[in-house]
Design an enzyme around this catalytic site. Sequence first.
Site, PDB file in Angstrom:
ATOM      1  N   ASP A   1     -88.113  45.726   3.050  1.00 31.37           N
ATOM      2  CA  ASP A   1     -88.855  45.188   4.193  1.00 31.37           C
ATOM      3  C   ASP A   1     -87.958  44.190   4.925  1.00 31.37           C
ATOM      4  OD1 ASP A   1     -91.992  45.162   5.011  1.00 31.37           O
ATOM      5  OD2 ASP A   1     -91.005  43.282   5.565  1.00 31.37           O
ATOM      6  N   ILE A   2     -87.815  44.356   6.248  1.00 31.22           N
ATOM      7  CA  ILE A   2     -86.980  43.439   7.033  1.00 31.22           C
ATOM      8  C   ILE A   2     -87.698  42.093   7.158  1.00 31.22           C
ATOM      9  CG2 ILE A   2     -85.855  43.029   9.253  1.00 31.22           C
ATOM     10  CD1 ILE A   2     -85.765  46.055   9.638  1.00 31.22           C
TER      11      ILE A   2
ATOM     12  N   ASP B   1     -85.771  47.636  17.855  1.00 29.60           N
ATOM     13  CA  ASP B   1     -85.470  49.054  17.672  1.00 29.60           C
ATOM     14  C   ASP B   1     -84.002  49.268  17.309  1.00 29.60           C
ATOM     15  OD1 ASP B   1     -88.065  49.730  18.253  1.00 29.60           O
ATOM     16  OD2 ASP B   1     -87.679  50.231  20.351  1.00 29.60           O
TER      17      ASP B   1
ATOM     18  N   GLU C   1     -91.220  48.272   9.929  1.00 28.17           N
ATOM     19  CA  GLU C   1     -89.920  47.780   9.459  1.00 28.17           C
ATOM     20  C   GLU C   1     -89.723  48.020   7.974  1.00 28.17           C
ATOM     21  OE1 GLU C   1     -92.677  44.146   9.136  1.00 28.17           O
ATOM     22  OE2 GLU C   1     -92.526  46.018  10.254  1.00 28.17           O
TER      23      GLU C   1
END
Length: 310
Positions: free
Chosen positions: A178-179, A195, A222
Amino acid sequence: MAKDDKSTKVITNIQELLKSSEKEAETLPAGIIVIGGDLNGTLFDILEGNDVIVGRNVDNQIQLDFEGISRRHCKFAWEGEKTFIEDLGSKNGTFVNNTKIAEKFELQKGDIIKIGPLAFKFLPKGDSERLTFDKLKYEASIDKWTGAFNKAYFLRSLDFETQKVLITGDDLSLMVMDIDFFKKINDQYGHDAGDFILKELSNIVRNSGIRKTDVFARYGGEEFVVLFPNASLKTTLTIAERLRAQVEKHVFTYHGKNIPVTLSIGVSDSKFGIKNPIDLFKKADEAVYLAKRGGRNRVCSYLDKTSKAA
């Protein structure tokens, strides 16, 4: 004269394109494609070499877990350039063009094969129609922006690999990424920048040493996942830490601005009491939240009681 020149050029380009497609098709193996039903359009390769067994057993080359299909239902075999199908004593029989086969049967292009509730169309080796189906299959399985597999493909792979390890006892590991603070990145730099990061991150993951047999997918937003068949928890934790460090050091530059990006990563494996695909995913997802609660930019496994700095 100019008009004729342009027309000639267009025709030449089309001919070159057709020749290129035919050459590409020549490299493709024979296959069977599902006609109708939930699996409509699903393509299975019939590779040369060993026999290709079809049935409900997970160790079959083509595993079809449907009512009416026997554990070892039928097989495909090669003799030179010819492809044959043979029933393996199945309960409900194998049919080709609506006729139940009693012995080995040589297949021809377009033959319709019926196995239990499923119907297939046979496509021989090198057939140009294979190329079209392959491209459609690929496009249906890919997240268009990042080039990773999509959620639907990942879930099918997770289900299949989990069923297999529950019988074989082999290793199966899952990494969920997960970002960190992705919403803040979008708010501060714009959604186009977000993006860009998703696409750039996907390239980093693909070049981080994952194997062709591993399934890298965008799960949603994300969040990304990698499924590792035949990989232990220890091995996957090593890969996850290497990837985390690569992302932290990577310079994400968008329109002249450097955007810091880090990952929270959770890892699980099949060795500790999973009963179904959901168990494996939940354990990895819980480990992601453990990493986030521990300060983010770190790797945790579901076995961790407290988060550890990466």
